[in-house]
Design a protein around this motif. Structure first.
Motif, PDB file in Angstrom:
ATOM      1  N   ALA A 197       0.960  -1.423  -0.132  1.00 23.78           N
ATOM      2  CA  ALA A 197       0.103  -0.092  -0.114  1.00 23.78           C
ATOM      3  C   ALA A 197       0.939   1.233  -0.175  1.00 23.78           C
ATOM      4  O   ALA A 197       0.337   2.401   0.097  1.00 23.78           O
ATOM      5  N   SER A 198       2.063   1.159  -0.572  1.00 24.47           N
ATOM      6  CA  SER A 198       3.017   2.298  -0.391  1.00 24.47           C
ATOM      7  C   SER A 198       2.371   3.426  -1.414  1.00 24.47           C
ATOM      8  O   SER A 198       2.301   3.025  -2.608  1.00 24.47           O
ATOM      9  N   GLU A 199       2.690   4.556  -1.070  1.00 20.37           N
ATOM     10  CA  GLU A 199       2.535   5.594  -2.166  1.00 20.37           C
ATOM     11  C   GLU A 199       3.481   5.402  -3.478  1.00 20.37           C
ATOM     12  O   GLU A 199       3.085   5.900  -4.378  1.00 20.37           O
ATOM     13  N   ASP A 200       4.490   4.800  -3.174  1.00 16.29           N
ATOM     14  CA  ASP A 200       5.467   4.589  -4.183  1.00 16.29           C
ATOM     15  C   ASP A 200       4.903   3.715  -5.354  1.00 16.29           C
ATOM     16  O   ASP A 200       5.508   3.844  -6.491  1.00 16.29           O
ATOM     17  N   TYR A 206      -6.088   2.607  -4.588  1.00 19.46           N
ATOM     18  CA  TYR A 206      -6.869   1.298  -4.980  1.00 19.46           C
ATOM     19  C   TYR A 206      -6.508   0.312  -4.066  1.00 19.46           C
ATOM     20  O   TYR A 206      -7.143  -0.607  -3.367  1.00 19.46           O
ATOM     21  N   LEU A 207      -5.141  -0.037  -3.955  1.00 18.66           N
ATOM     22  CA  LEU A 207      -4.618  -1.168  -3.150  1.00 18.66           C
ATOM     23  C   LEU A 207      -4.751  -0.957  -1.657  1.00 18.66           C
ATOM     24  O   LEU A 207      -5.140  -2.266  -1.006  1.00 18.66           O
ATOM     25  N   ARG A 208      -5.131   0.188  -1.257  1.00 18.48           N
ATOM     26  CA  ARG A 208      -5.518   0.341   0.228  1.00 18.48           C
ATOM     27  C   ARG A 208      -6.914  -0.063   0.519  1.00 18.48           C
ATOM     28  O   ARG A 208      -7.258  -0.364   1.600  1.00 18.48           O
ATOM     29  N   GLN A 218       3.435  -7.874  -1.411  1.00 17.56           N
ATOM     30  CA  GLN A 218       4.344  -6.775  -1.724  1.00 17.56           C
ATOM     31  C   GLN A 218       4.170  -6.432  -3.398  1.00 17.56           C
ATOM     32  O   GLN A 218       3.582  -7.611  -3.957  1.00 17.56           O
ATOM     33  N   MET A 219       4.820  -5.688  -3.892  1.00 12.93           N
ATOM     34  CA  MET A 219       4.681  -5.059  -5.095  1.00 12.93           C
ATOM     35  C   MET A 219       6.055  -5.140  -5.891  1.00 12.93           C
ATOM     36  O   MET A 219       6.847  -4.480  -5.052  1.00 12.93           O
ATOM     37  N   ALA A 257     -10.160  -3.055  -7.079  1.00 19.28           N
ATOM     38  CA  ALA A 257     -10.275  -2.542  -5.688  1.00 19.28           C
ATOM     39  C   ALA A 257     -11.348  -3.297  -4.947  1.00 19.28           C
ATOM     40  O   ALA A 257     -12.037  -3.689  -5.609  1.00 19.28           O
ATOM     41  N   GLY A 258     -11.310  -3.191  -3.659  1.00 20.11           N
ATOM     42  CA  GLY A 258     -12.266  -4.041  -2.619  1.00 20.11           C
ATOM     43  C   GLY A 258     -12.190  -5.385  -2.745  1.00 20.11           C
ATOM     44  O   GLY A 258     -13.159  -6.459  -2.471  1.00 20.11           O
ATOM     45  N   VAL A 259     -10.902  -6.231  -2.826  1.00 20.46           N
ATOM     46  CA  VAL A 259     -10.922  -7.330  -3.046  1.00 20.46           C
ATOM     47  C   VAL A 259     -10.201  -7.977  -1.754  1.00 20.46           C
ATOM     48  O   VAL A 259      -9.313  -7.239  -0.932  1.00 20.46           O
ATOM     49  N   GLN A 260     -10.433  -9.390  -1.653  1.00 15.65           N
ATOM     50  CA  GLN A 260      -9.656 -10.099  -0.753  1.00 15.65           C
ATOM     51  C   GLN A 260      -8.500 -10.824  -1.301  1.00 15.65           C
ATOM     52  O   GLN A 260      -8.738 -11.796  -2.220  1.00 15.65           O
TER      53      GLN A 260
END
Length: 345
Positions: A197-200, A206-208, A218-219, A257-260
């Motif tokens: 969920a990093s701004e980077d 969306y990820l948050r 991780q990404m 977004a909104g996923v598990q």
């Protein structure tokens, strides 16, 4: 600092105009007009423009995985792409000539809502071949059954750039099938790992909104394209998503977004350099359909080095999913391995 009322009003007006322009441009060219897939079928959604080069391999690969419903959103093909798709059963084609850069997410999300509501949707680019642990044994049906049983609504995958051991220019005359056979190497020696969920990431908003599995996620960024061309390309994607209540599918080229999020990852073998990739990058620049400038970085390096090769001593030949898990490129799951063992019993 929050947006002013005027800014919010302008943003809402812009979104309304965006949707109206899209609706006016939309055409249904082929296949069922709306959802036709059974509840247990996976709906593949692909954006395409002049993709005839890829289609034979694309259909063969995804049918073997278990896809039986294909939805293509065409952006103005003129190379026989649509005629080729029409030859295949269980296909549908939508079309809009609006600019790819401004409407890419709208194209995908609309196709998912029209054809894949309350279904598992597999988002795939034409030069991507999706795979996962146990694919030959259980197929997509087995994978989605596991994900559903565990309460997961999305699978993350990592993109592995494939390349040959010689110069990229030698691939220009190869068919896509020949390129897939000869691009046997990958290089994960230079990866940038970013918190999920990093701004980077550039799309943290969306990820948050997503829920992570135990142990988190991780990404990944960079890879061999970062190493050779200086690109900061994102390698992590959400290609497989259950488009159900609360889920916003394909809100970004790499995310829903909104996923598990699932406790294991898939693999996308990426063949960006198959065929004449230099010509494609130059065409993108001429049409100004890309904002990130990576096509300009690649074409500049390739033009300066006509015999450029991505191969180096760090290259891995014929990397398999188990090997990539051991190397830390992919997340594995003991629960999923137990599921596979139970399926084989």
């Amino acid at each position: 600092m929050g947006k002013t009322f005027t800014q919010k009003l302008a943003g809402r007006a812009g979104r309304i105009a965006h949707r109206a322009r899209f609706r006016a441009s939309l055409r249904h060219l082929h296949g069922p007009a709306h959802r036709s897939a059974a509840p247990d079928q996976v709906v593949l959604i692909a954006l395409v423009r002049d993709g005839a080069y890829y289609l034979d391999v694309f259909f063969d690969h995804y049918r073997r995985l278990g896809v039986s419903a294909f939805v293509f959103f065409d952006n103005g093909s003129a190379d026989g792409t649509i005629d080729r798709i029409r030859q295949e059963p269980d296909t549908a084609v939508l079309q809009s000539a609006l600019p790819w850069l401004q409407y890419e997410n709208t194209f995908r999300a609309y196709a998912a809502d029209r054809y894949g509501r309350d279904r598992w949707c597999l988002f795939a680019d034409m030069d991507e071949l999706f795979d996962f642990e146990g694919s030959a044994a259980v197929g997509l049906g087995g994978l989605t059954r596991y994900l559903t049983q565990q309460g997961f609504t999305a699978l993350q995958a990592e993109m592995l750039e494939m390349f040959p051991d010689g110069p990229l220019s030698a691939a220009r005359g190869l068919t896509y099938a020949e390129a897939v056979q000869s691009f046997r190497f990958s290089d994960i020696s230079t990866l940038q790992t970013v918190d999920y969920a990093s701004e980077d990431t550039g799309f943290a908003y969306y990820l948050r909104q997503n829920t992570l599995p135990p142990g988190g996620a991780q990404m990944l960024f960079g890879g061999v394209r970062g190493k050779v061309f200086g690109e900061t390309c994102c390698l992590s994607k959400h290609p497989l998503v259950f488009n159900g209540p609360g889920v916003q599918s394909a809100v970004h080229p790499h995310a829903s977004a909104g996923v598990q999020l699932a406790d294991m990852e898939g693999l996308i073998r990426h063949y960006k350099f198959a065929g004449d990739s230099l010509a494609r990058d130059l065409q993108v620049q001429a049409e100004t359909v890309s904002a990130h400038g990576e096509d300009r970085q690649r074409s500049g390096v390739m033009q300066a080095q006509p015999d450029l090769s991505l191969w180096s001593p760090e290259a891995i030949k014929d990397a398999e999913i188990a090997d990539l898990q051991r190397r830390g490129f992919l997340r594995g799951s003991s629960a999923y391995r137990d599921f596979l063992a139970g399926e084989a019993a």
